[in-house]
Design a protein around this motif. Structure first.
Motif, PDB file in Angstrom:
ATOM      1  N   THR A 274       0.836  -1.204   0.000  1.00  0.00           N
ATOM      2  CA  THR A 274       0.000   0.000   0.000  1.00  0.00           C
ATOM      3  C   THR A 274       0.866   1.247   0.000  1.00  0.00           C
ATOM      4  OG1 THR A 274      -1.751  -1.167   1.208  1.00  0.00           O
ATOM      5  CG2 THR A 274      -1.792   1.254   1.245  1.00  0.00           C
ATOM      6  N   ALA A 277       2.427   1.697  -3.376  1.00  0.00           N
ATOM      7  CA  ALA A 277       1.430   2.182  -4.347  1.00  0.00           C
ATOM      8  C   ALA A 277       1.172   3.660  -4.143  1.00  0.00           C
ATOM      9  CB  ALA A 277       0.142   1.380  -4.199  1.00  0.00           C
ATOM     10  N   SER A 278       1.115   4.066  -2.858  1.00  0.00           N
ATOM     11  CA  SER A 278       0.864   5.475  -2.538  1.00  0.00           C
ATOM     12  C   SER A 278       2.015   6.354  -3.035  1.00  0.00           C
ATOM     13  CB  SER A 278       0.693   5.630  -1.027  1.00  0.00           C
ATOM     14  OG  SER A 278       0.508   6.984  -0.671  1.00  0.00           O
ATOM     15  N   GLU A 279       3.242   5.851  -2.821  1.00  0.00           N
ATOM     16  CA  GLU A 279       4.413   6.611  -3.275  1.00  0.00           C
ATOM     17  C   GLU A 279       4.418   6.725  -4.796  1.00  0.00           C
ATOM     18  OE1 GLU A 279       7.797   4.649  -1.696  1.00  0.00           O
ATOM     19  OE2 GLU A 279       7.407   5.253   0.383  1.00  0.00           O
ATOM     20  N   LEU A 280       4.062   5.615  -5.474  1.00  0.00           N
ATOM     21  CA  LEU A 280       4.033   5.634  -6.938  1.00  0.00           C
ATOM     22  C   LEU A 280       2.984   6.617  -7.453  1.00  0.00           C
ATOM     23  CD1 LEU A 280       4.980   4.545  -9.640  1.00  0.00           C
ATOM     24  CD2 LEU A 280       3.311   2.672  -9.383  1.00  0.00           C
ATOM     25  N   THR A 281       1.826   6.626  -6.790  1.00  0.00           N
ATOM     26  CA  THR A 281       0.750   7.537  -7.182  1.00  0.00           C
ATOM     27  C   THR A 281       1.192   8.987  -7.025  1.00  0.00           C
ATOM     28  OG1 THR A 281      -0.922   5.928  -6.534  1.00  0.00           O
ATOM     29  CG2 THR A 281      -1.635   8.232  -6.723  1.00  0.00           C
ATOM     30  N   SER A 282       1.828   9.268  -5.907  1.00  0.00           N
ATOM     31  CA  SER A 282       2.315  10.641  -5.654  1.00  0.00           C
ATOM     32  C   SER A 282       3.329  11.045  -6.703  1.00  0.00           C
ATOM     33  CB  SER A 282       2.933  10.711  -4.253  1.00  0.00           C
ATOM     34  OG  SER A 282       1.977  10.433  -3.264  1.00  0.00           O
ATOM     35  N   LEU A 284       3.599   9.931  -9.818  1.00  0.00           N
ATOM     36  CA  LEU A 284       2.934  10.114 -11.101  1.00  0.00           C
ATOM     37  C   LEU A 284       2.177  11.444 -11.139  1.00  0.00           C
ATOM     38  CD1 LEU A 284       1.567   6.507 -11.757  1.00  0.00           C
ATOM     39  CD2 LEU A 284       3.530   7.632 -12.870  1.00  0.00           C
ATOM     40  N   LEU A 285       1.573  11.812 -10.024  1.00  0.00           N
ATOM     41  CA  LEU A 285       0.853  13.069  -9.954  1.00  0.00           C
ATOM     42  C   LEU A 285       1.815  14.234 -10.103  1.00  0.00           C
ATOM     43  CD1 LEU A 285      -1.731  12.365  -7.089  1.00  0.00           C
ATOM     44  CD2 LEU A 285      -2.193  12.608  -9.547  1.00  0.00           C
ATOM     45  N   GLU A 288       2.731  14.924 -13.650  1.00  0.00           N
ATOM     46  CA  GLU A 288       1.728  15.629 -14.444  1.00  0.00           C
ATOM     47  C   GLU A 288       1.897  17.139 -14.262  1.00  0.00           C
ATOM     48  OE1 GLU A 288      -2.036  14.138 -13.249  1.00  0.00           O
ATOM     49  OE2 GLU A 288      -1.755  12.178 -14.164  1.00  0.00           O
TER      50      GLU A 288
END
Length: 288
Positions: A274, A277-282, A284-285, A288
């Motif tokens: 988890t 995944a959270s680090e990866l999401t951050s 990727l954001l 952007e």
């Protein structure tokens, strides 16, 4: 998670199948309900030598067979022992007669401690609902020693036994030596009292357990000489039930601990996944 490991010392017990009187238990005995192996599946035991064989004496005299079942009346009568004395038997095996005799004498206190241990676990253990109490009782009763004083050695008896292995057909010889002691009733009472007091001194025993042990004293005083096989069989059956219960509870506790550890591992893996995944999401954001 707290995990306790209790080490037990196994006690090897040799069944007296050498005697015709011990070959099978009465139908009323609860220990006789288990399946019995066929003759081809068990080792063959034969007594090839024994005390006073050259004089025509039998390999298993009646008094010895009765003593193995806890009844000393025949021995007292045959040897002229006062009826009010307590008679006890110790036995041991060895490669030579001398070795077996020495072990039989040296191990008498251990033999009596094992007998008293069986009484305590069988009779008190059945009233304990908490596995921790039973475990503490077993450890305390097993570690308590029986201090033997005021004994009189009455006689000894040896048997040389030849065993034929059921599978390999190979034979081996060993000696069994039986030592018979007697003591006054007062000595036996004092032994029972000291043993029970030492068990009750165990730091892990609850007040409930100690009260149950204390109530055993008067019963054990009168139980110094079991008069029939049924009583001995019932006592042994109680002991086996408690040991089976203890082992089952310990196995369950180990299984629960293993399951809990497995769940903790999975939870930790899920947590790590988890976080990743959270680090990866951050990341990727931010891209952007």
């Amino acid at each position: 998670m707290k995990k306790s490991i209790v080490k037990f010392t196994g006690i090897a017990i040799i069944c007296g199948s050498l005697f015709s009187g011990c070959a099978s238990a009465p139908k009323s005995d609860p220990v006789n309900k288990t399946p019995v192996a066929s003759a081809s599946e068990i080792d063959k035991l034969v007594v090839v030598d024994w005390t006073d064989r050259v004089l025509g004496e039998v390999a298993a005299p009646t008094w010895l067979k009765n003593m193995r079942r806890g009844n000393s009346d025949a021995f007292k009568e045959a040897w002229g022992i006062s009826a009010d004395r307590v008679v006890k038997l110790s036995m041991a095996t060895g490669k030579t007669e001398a070795t077996a005799q020495a072990l039989s004498r040296a191990g008498f206190a251990y033999t009596q401690a094992a007998e008293l241990n069986q009484k305590v676990i069988g009779r008190v253990g059945q009233g304990l609902n908490d596995i921790g109490q039973l475990e503490a009782l077993f450890v305390a009763a097993s570690e308590t020693k029986a201090e033997m004083t005021g004994l009189r050695e009455e006689t000894g008896f040896f048997q040389k036994v030849r065993t034929t292995n059921a599978e390999t057909k190979q034979t081996s010889d060993q000696f069994i030596y039986y030592t018979v002691y007697s003591m006054s009733k007062e000595t036996w009472d004092a032994l029972c009292k000291k043993y029970l007091m030492d068990v009750m001194g165990g730091t892990d025993l609850t007040t409930e357990t100690q009260k149950k042990i204390g109530a055993l004293f008067s019963e054990m005083k009168e139980d110094s000489d079991k008069k029939d096989a049924k009583k001995a069989a019932e006592e042994e059956a109680l002991y086996k039930v408690q040991m089976a219960r203890l082992e089952a509870e310990r196995a369950k506790a180990n299984a629960d601990a293993s399951k809990a550890k497995e769940m903790d591992t999975k939870e930790q893996q899920t947590k790590v996944a988890t976080e990743e995944a959270s680090e990866l999401t951050s990341f990727l954001l931010q891209m952007e």
